[in-house]
Scaffold this motif. Sequence first.
Motif, PDB file in Angstrom:
ATOM      1  N   LYS A 140      18.413  55.448  79.609  1.00  0.00           N
ATOM      2  CA  LYS A 140      16.956  55.581  79.733  1.00  0.00           C
ATOM      3  C   LYS A 140      16.252  54.230  79.846  1.00  0.00           C
ATOM      4  O   LYS A 140      15.079  54.162  80.204  1.00  0.00           O
ATOM      5  CB  LYS A 140      16.383  56.332  78.524  1.00  0.00           C
ATOM      6  CG  LYS A 140      16.950  57.710  78.316  1.00  0.00           C
ATOM      7  CD  LYS A 140      16.534  58.637  79.424  1.00  0.00           C
ATOM      8  CE  LYS A 140      17.040  60.039  79.152  1.00  0.00           C
ATOM      9  NZ  LYS A 140      16.805  60.933  80.256  1.00  0.00           N
ATOM     10  N   ILE A 141      16.959  53.146  79.547  1.00  0.00           N
ATOM     11  CA  ILE A 141      16.337  51.824  79.485  1.00  0.00           C
ATOM     12  C   ILE A 141      15.814  51.367  80.844  1.00  0.00           C
ATOM     13  O   ILE A 141      14.650  50.986  80.967  1.00  0.00           O
ATOM     14  CB  ILE A 141      17.323  50.796  78.904  1.00  0.00           C
ATOM     15  CG1 ILE A 141      17.614  51.151  77.444  1.00  0.00           C
ATOM     16  CG2 ILE A 141      16.773  49.378  79.025  1.00  0.00           C
ATOM     17  CD1 ILE A 141      18.773  50.388  76.847  1.00  0.00           C
ATOM     18  N   ALA A 142      16.645  51.382  81.873  1.00  0.00           N
ATOM     19  CA  ALA A 142      16.225  50.899  83.196  1.00  0.00           C
ATOM     20  C   ALA A 142      15.091  51.752  83.752  1.00  0.00           C
ATOM     21  O   ALA A 142      14.122  51.219  84.297  1.00  0.00           O
ATOM     22  CB  ALA A 142      17.407  50.885  84.158  1.00  0.00           C
TER      23      ALA A 142
ATOM     24  N   GLY B 288       7.897  52.815  83.547  1.00  0.00           N
ATOM     25  CA  GLY B 288       6.966  52.829  82.428  1.00  0.00           C
ATOM     26  C   GLY B 288       7.037  54.089  81.587  1.00  0.00           C
ATOM     27  O   GLY B 288       6.214  54.275  80.693  1.00  0.00           O
ATOM     28  N   THR B 289       8.017  54.960  81.872  1.00  0.00           N
ATOM     29  CA  THR B 289       8.167  56.155  81.050  1.00  0.00           C
ATOM     30  C   THR B 289       8.565  55.747  79.641  1.00  0.00           C
ATOM     31  O   THR B 289       9.110  54.679  79.421  1.00  0.00           O
ATOM     32  CB  THR B 289       9.231  57.116  81.622  1.00  0.00           C
ATOM     33  OG1 THR B 289      10.467  56.402  81.736  1.00  0.00           O
ATOM     34  CG2 THR B 289       8.828  57.668  82.969  1.00  0.00           C
TER      35      THR B 289
ATOM     36  N   GLY C 263      13.040  57.774  65.980  1.00  0.00           N
ATOM     37  CA  GLY C 263      11.970  58.674  66.377  1.00  0.00           C
ATOM     38  C   GLY C 263      10.778  57.977  67.012  1.00  0.00           C
ATOM     39  O   GLY C 263       9.893  58.629  67.556  1.00  0.00           O
ATOM     40  N   GLU C 264      10.720  56.661  66.972  1.00  0.00           N
ATOM     41  CA  GLU C 264       9.628  55.908  67.592  1.00  0.00           C
ATOM     42  C   GLU C 264       9.659  56.140  69.103  1.00  0.00           C
ATOM     43  O   GLU C 264      10.719  56.164  69.726  1.00  0.00           O
ATOM     44  CB  GLU C 264       9.802  54.420  67.287  1.00  0.00           C
ATOM     45  CG  GLU C 264       8.769  53.543  67.915  1.00  0.00           C
ATOM     46  CD  GLU C 264       7.745  53.040  66.926  1.00  0.00           C
ATOM     47  OE1 GLU C 264       6.710  52.559  67.390  1.00  0.00           O
ATOM     48  OE2 GLU C 264       7.992  53.118  65.711  1.00  0.00           O
ATOM     49  N   VAL C 265       8.484  56.320  69.716  1.00  0.00           N
ATOM     50  CA  VAL C 265       8.367  56.560  71.151  1.00  0.00           C
ATOM     51  C   VAL C 265       7.565  55.409  71.755  1.00  0.00           C
ATOM     52  O   VAL C 265       6.486  55.079  71.262  1.00  0.00           O
ATOM     53  CB  VAL C 265       7.655  57.903  71.422  1.00  0.00           C
ATOM     54  CG1 VAL C 265       7.500  58.144  72.917  1.00  0.00           C
ATOM     55  CG2 VAL C 265       8.413  59.055  70.764  1.00  0.00           C
ATOM     56  N   PHE C 266       8.102  54.808  72.829  1.00  0.00           N
ATOM     57  CA  PHE C 266       7.453  53.642  73.433  1.00  0.00           C
ATOM     58  C   PHE C 266       8.049  53.364  74.803  1.00  0.00           C
ATOM     59  O   PHE C 266       9.158  53.792  75.105  1.00  0.00           O
ATOM     60  CB  PHE C 266       7.644  52.404  72.543  1.00  0.00           C
ATOM     61  CG  PHE C 266       9.093  52.098  72.255  1.00  0.00           C
ATOM     62  CD1 PHE C 266       9.801  51.213  73.049  1.00  0.00           C
ATOM     63  CD2 PHE C 266       9.749  52.716  71.202  1.00  0.00           C
ATOM     64  CE1 PHE C 266      11.143  50.951  72.790  1.00  0.00           C
ATOM     65  CE2 PHE C 266      11.082  52.455  70.938  1.00  0.00           C
ATOM     66  CZ  PHE C 266      11.776  51.561  71.736  1.00  0.00           C
TER      67      PHE C 266
END
Length: 84
Positions: free
Chosen positions: A34-36, A42-43, A50-53
């Motif tokens: 999911k990193i790239a 910008g997703t 659990g942090e979303v960013f």
Amino acid sequence: MSTMTLPDTETRPENTEQTSDDRPEVFHYVQKDKIAESAVTGTHVVALCGEVFPVTKSAKPGSPVCPDCKKVYEGLPPGGGDDE
């Protein structure tokens, strides 16, 4: 601290911006695949804690890691639990 990856879990530290209450910036473990996508589009990604960013930076050696992500990461079974 270098990038950490379990063979099947594929996680690595990513950062979130400094918090408003002056806590130091920490890097979180997220799914490697999911990193790239996040960095390009910008997703948002979801860290093990659990942090979303959105991904904005990569961890450098010695970067502080989120203690909650670290606990979850260390508790994962060998092989990353991809038996599903």
